[in-house]
Design a protein around this motif. Structure first.
Motif, PDB file in Angstrom:
ATOM      1  N   ASP A  13       0.804  -1.217   0.000  1.00 58.35           N
ATOM      2  CA  ASP A  13       0.000   0.000   0.000  1.00 58.35           C
ATOM      3  C   ASP A  13       0.845   1.278   0.000  1.00 58.35           C
ATOM      4  O   ASP A  13       0.353   2.363   0.274  1.00 58.35           O
ATOM      5  N   GLY A  14       2.130   1.151  -0.348  1.00 54.31           N
ATOM      6  CA  GLY A  14       2.955   2.319  -0.633  1.00 54.31           C
ATOM      7  C   GLY A  14       3.654   3.001   0.528  1.00 54.31           C
ATOM      8  O   GLY A  14       4.027   4.165   0.429  1.00 54.31           O
ATOM      9  N   PHE A  15       3.890   2.263   1.621  1.00 57.17           N
ATOM     10  CA  PHE A  15       4.559   2.859   2.778  1.00 57.17           C
ATOM     11  C   PHE A  15       5.951   2.265   2.976  1.00 57.17           C
ATOM     12  O   PHE A  15       6.143   1.062   2.819  1.00 57.17           O
ATOM     13  N   GLY A 127      16.327   6.970   2.274  1.00 55.29           N
ATOM     14  CA  GLY A 127      15.040   7.335   2.868  1.00 55.29           C
ATOM     15  C   GLY A 127      15.215   8.658   3.564  1.00 55.29           C
ATOM     16  O   GLY A 127      16.317   9.173   3.651  1.00 55.29           O
ATOM     17  N   GLY A 128      14.177   9.220   3.997  1.00 56.25           N
ATOM     18  CA  GLY A 128      12.794   8.853   4.074  1.00 56.25           C
ATOM     19  C   GLY A 128      11.927   9.505   3.020  1.00 56.25           C
ATOM     20  O   GLY A 128      12.375  10.155   2.081  1.00 56.25           O
ATOM     21  N   GLY A 129      10.654   9.328   3.246  1.00 49.55           N
ATOM     22  CA  GLY A 129       9.660   9.733   2.290  1.00 49.55           C
ATOM     23  C   GLY A 129       9.635  11.225   1.992  1.00 49.55           C
ATOM     24  O   GLY A 129       9.505  11.634   0.839  1.00 49.55           O
ATOM     25  N   ALA A 130       9.760  12.064   3.020  1.00 45.59           N
ATOM     26  CA  ALA A 130       9.752  13.512   2.798  1.00 45.59           C
ATOM     27  C   ALA A 130      10.980  13.944   1.997  1.00 45.59           C
ATOM     28  O   ALA A 130      10.880  14.790   1.099  1.00 45.59           O
ATOM     29  N   LEU A 131      12.125  13.347   2.298  1.00 43.70           N
ATOM     30  CA  LEU A 131      13.337  13.661   1.538  1.00 43.70           C
ATOM     31  C   LEU A 131      13.177  13.198   0.089  1.00 43.70           C
ATOM     32  O   LEU A 131      13.541  13.914  -0.843  1.00 43.70           O
ATOM     33  N   ALA A 132      12.599  12.026  -0.109  1.00 42.40           N
ATOM     34  CA  ALA A 132      12.363  11.529  -1.472  1.00 42.40           C
ATOM     35  C   ALA A 132      11.456  12.479  -2.241  1.00 42.40           C
ATOM     36  O   ALA A 132      11.685  12.750  -3.427  1.00 42.40           O
ATOM     37  N   PRO A 156       4.608   7.433   3.607  1.00 44.48           N
ATOM     38  CA  PRO A 156       4.508   7.096   2.187  1.00 44.48           C
ATOM     39  C   PRO A 156       5.874   7.128   1.499  1.00 44.48           C
ATOM     40  O   PRO A 156       6.771   7.875   1.909  1.00 44.48           O
ATOM     41  N   VAL A 157       6.013   6.335   0.463  1.00 44.43           N
ATOM     42  CA  VAL A 157       7.281   6.227  -0.252  1.00 44.43           C
ATOM     43  C   VAL A 157       7.773   7.590  -0.743  1.00 44.43           C
ATOM     44  O   VAL A 157       8.973   7.836  -0.792  1.00 44.43           O
ATOM     45  N   PHE A 158       6.841   8.489  -1.055  1.00 48.30           N
ATOM     46  CA  PHE A 158       7.197   9.854  -1.438  1.00 48.30           C
ATOM     47  C   PHE A 158       6.518  10.873  -0.529  1.00 48.30           C
ATOM     48  O   PHE A 158       5.967  11.869  -0.972  1.00 48.30           O
ATOM     49  N   GLY A 159       6.589  10.634   0.751  1.00 45.43           N
ATOM     50  CA  GLY A 159       6.053  11.584   1.718  1.00 45.43           C
ATOM     51  C   GLY A 159       4.612  11.935   1.429  1.00 45.43           C
ATOM     52  O   GLY A 159       3.834  11.115   0.976  1.00 45.43           O
TER      53      GLY A 159
END
Length: 188
Positions: A13-15, A127-132, A156-159
């Motif tokens: 589910d994208g996390f 990682g993490g998502g916010a950085l991505a 999430p994978v892209f924050g």
């Protein structure tokens, strides 16, 4: 020019982590592990690779980027988790210096552009998502280790978004008996 690769485990589910930052539901055993440790040995924490006798030649990656929360997962036991790589941690904190770790509050896009202009192997976004999300425009390759689990909520994978739409082309898909699927994409 060097490439930035976002190589990360993700749930169906994208996390990349659960609501409390947990990632222990990701499969660490199974037929996918030999393939991943063989191909991505540079992405294994240095002490684990040494304990397992895995050579890390810095041929895939020679630099790792991560946000503070990703870096802090190993603290206090592992203050320099990827000692075999150049480590850049993006943070607004003012942590005590750690040998081999460059803490910065600089603009991630500017840092990545400088790194890409230098000679060397690939750059790994750990990682993490916010950085991505902040680096979405700079990511050249996505390598997603899709695990057969649902988190329901988390990181999430892209924050939480905030990036422009981008197109990627799938370059490989490898399904393992463990249920993990390795999906690889290159920027279109």
């Amino acid at each position: 020019m060097r490439e930035l690769t976002y190589y990360v485990a993700v749930s169906l589910d994208g996390f990349i982590a659960g609501p409390e930052g947990q990632f222990d539901a990701f499969l660490l055993e199974g037929d996918h592990m030999a393939a991943l440790t063989g191909r991505f040995a540079d992405a294994i924490p240095t002490s684990f690779a040494q304990a397992l006798g895995i050579a890390q030649e810095r041929s895939t990656f020679d630099t790792v980027l991560m946000g503070w929360n990703t870096y802090a997962v190993g603290l206090p036991d592992m203050p320099s988790p990827y000692a075999h790589l150049r480590q850049v941690v993006f943070t607004r904190r003012d942590p005590d210096p750690v040998d081999g770790v460059d803490f910065t509050d600089a603009d991630p896009v500017g840092v990545v552009r400088e790194l890409k202009a230098q000679d060397g192997a690939g750059i790994w976004l750990c990682g993490g998502g916010a950085l991505a999300a902040s680096l979405a425009s700079e990511i050249d390759r996505l390598v997603l280790k899709v695990n057969p689990v649902l988190f329901g909520d988390g990181i999430p994978v892209f924050g939480r978004g905030g990036y422009a739409p981008s197109a990627f082309t799938r370059t490989a898909a490898t399904a393992f008996a463990s249920g993990v699927t390795l999906l690889e994409y290159a920027r279109s």
